[in-house]
Design an enzyme around this catalytic site. Structure first.
Site, PDB file in Angstrom:
ATOM      1  N   HIS A  57       0.924  -1.179   0.021  1.00 12.86           N
ATOM      2  CA  HIS A  57      -0.118  -0.094  -0.053  1.00 12.86           C
ATOM      3  C   HIS A  57       0.884   1.325   0.195  1.00 12.86           C
ATOM      4  O   HIS A  57       1.952   1.101   0.106  1.00 12.86           O
ATOM      5  CB  HIS A  57      -1.077  -0.069   1.348  1.00 12.86           C
ATOM      6  CG  HIS A  57      -0.203  -0.502   2.468  1.00 12.86           C
ATOM      7  ND1 HIS A  57      -0.058  -1.199   3.211  1.00 12.86           N
ATOM      8  CD2 HIS A  57       0.487   0.740   3.079  1.00 12.86           C
ATOM      9  CE1 HIS A  57       0.714  -0.763   4.315  1.00 12.86           C
ATOM     10  NE2 HIS A  57       1.112   0.041   4.201  1.00 12.86           N
TER      11      HIS A  57
HETATM   12  C1  T46 Z   1       2.988   0.333   6.858  1.00 16.09           C
HETATM   13  C2  T46 Z   1       3.667  -0.995   7.024  1.00 16.09           C
HETATM   14  C3  T46 Z   1       5.137  -0.738   7.413  1.00 16.09           C
HETATM   15  C4  T46 Z   1      -4.733  -0.974  13.174  1.00 16.09           C
HETATM   16  O1  T46 Z   1      -5.630  -1.404  13.831  1.00 16.09           O
HETATM   17  N1  T46 Z   1      -3.689   0.125  13.720  1.00 16.09           N
HETATM   18  C5  T46 Z   1      -2.644   0.492  13.114  1.00 16.09           C
HETATM   19  O2  T46 Z   1      -1.885   1.216  13.602  1.00 16.09           O
HETATM   20  C6  T46 Z   1      -1.996  -0.129  12.086  1.00 16.09           C
HETATM   21  C7  T46 Z   1      -0.783   0.148  11.569  1.00 16.09           C
HETATM   22  C8  T46 Z   1      -2.864  -1.371  11.605  1.00 16.09           C
HETATM   23  N2  T46 Z   1      -3.948  -1.497  12.059  1.00 16.09           N
HETATM   24  C9  T46 Z   1      -4.767  -2.660  11.619  1.00 16.09           C
HETATM   25  C10 T46 Z   1      -5.368  -2.740  10.124  1.00 16.09           C
HETATM   26  C11 T46 Z   1      -5.432  -4.078   9.875  1.00 16.09           C
HETATM   27  O3  T46 Z   1      -6.613  -4.780  10.038  1.00 16.09           O
HETATM   28  O4  T46 Z   1      -3.939  -4.029  11.755  1.00 16.09           O
HETATM   29  C12 T46 Z   1      -4.196  -4.849  10.433  1.00 16.09           C
HETATM   30  C13 T46 Z   1      -3.068  -5.048   9.879  1.00 16.09           C
HETATM   31  O5  T46 Z   1      -2.596  -3.821   9.235  1.00 16.09           O
HETATM   32  P1  T46 Z   1      -1.762  -3.634   7.848  1.00 16.09           P
HETATM   33  O6  T46 Z   1      -2.273  -4.885   6.936  1.00 16.09           O
HETATM   34  O7  T46 Z   1      -1.924  -2.320   7.084  1.00 16.09           O
HETATM   35  O8  T46 Z   1      -0.364  -3.980   8.209  1.00 16.09           O
HETATM   36  P2  T46 Z   1       0.804  -4.086   7.293  1.00 16.09           P
HETATM   37  O9  T46 Z   1       2.121  -4.653   8.112  1.00 16.09           O
HETATM   38  O10 T46 Z   1       0.757  -4.547   5.998  1.00 16.09           O
HETATM   39  O11 T46 Z   1       1.152  -2.609   7.206  1.00 16.09           O
HETATM   40  C14 T46 Z   1       1.480  -1.558   8.299  1.00 16.09           C
HETATM   41  C15 T46 Z   1       1.008  -0.346   8.311  1.00 16.09           C
HETATM   42  O12 T46 Z   1      -0.335  -0.466   8.330  1.00 16.09           O
HETATM   43  C16 T46 Z   1       1.633   0.522   7.076  1.00 16.09           C
HETATM   44  O13 T46 Z   1       1.230   2.000   7.554  1.00 16.09           O
HETATM   45  O14 T46 Z   1       3.711   1.167   6.304  1.00 16.09           O
HETATM   46  O15 T46 Z   1       3.051  -1.620   8.414  1.00 16.09           O
END
Ligand code: T46
Length: 139
Positions: A57
């Protein structure tokens, strides 16, 4: 910085302070001083199964510093024209990721811990999770 015009060259490694003594090292991070923005949120990623890819993303407005607290992983940065892969494996080195940059995190070593310092609270509307929509938004 206008995130529509940001590019991978705007992302950079930041050396974080280290206080060393014979009992080990300590790094303290003050938002706006050691980190070039006030820190609104901290999260960390751990227990990543081998072969998993995270990220996938871009953010419209969010600035982040990504740090490998333990172990190693790679961050692939993509501005829609150029891709750059950065390896992180030191707890005193952070990667500043600007808004408007697509990122993937990959090749996590076993037991690695990824710490992220973020400039804004979690806000799903700030994410662009579809690569074609990212390209449309960017250009
Ligand atoms: C990024 C990379 C390095 C939350 O509820 N609060 C939060 O602060 C975050 C970061 C995520 N979430 C929830 C949203 C999703 O349901 O946790 C779940 C997993 O999030 P995501 O799929 O976005 O995780 P990554 O590891 O793919 O991405 C994260 C960050 O979202 C993103 O900003 O740059 O780590």
């Amino acid at each position: 910085m206008d995130p529509h015009y940001s590019n991978v060259g705007d992302c950079r490694l930041v050396e974080l302070p280290q206080i060393r003594n014979s009992a080990g090292n300590l790094t303290a991070l003050n938002g706006g001083q050691d980190i070039p923005f006030p820190i609104a949120r901290v999260y960390y990623i751990y227990d990543v199964p081998g072969g998993s890819v995270r990220g996938g993303h871009a953010h419209r407005d969010l600035l982040q510093i990504i740090i490998s607290l333990s172990g190693s992983f790679e961050v692939v940065l993509d501005d829609g024209k150029t891709k750059k892969t950065i390896s992180l494996n030191k707890p005193n080195i952070g990667l500043l990721v600007c808004p408007g940059i697509w990122r993937d995190l990959q090749n996590f070593s076993s037991g690695s811990v990824c710490l992220v310092l973020a400039s804004l609270p979690y806000f799903e509307a700030d994410y662009i999770r579809d690569y074609n929509k990212f390209l449309e938004w960017k250009f």
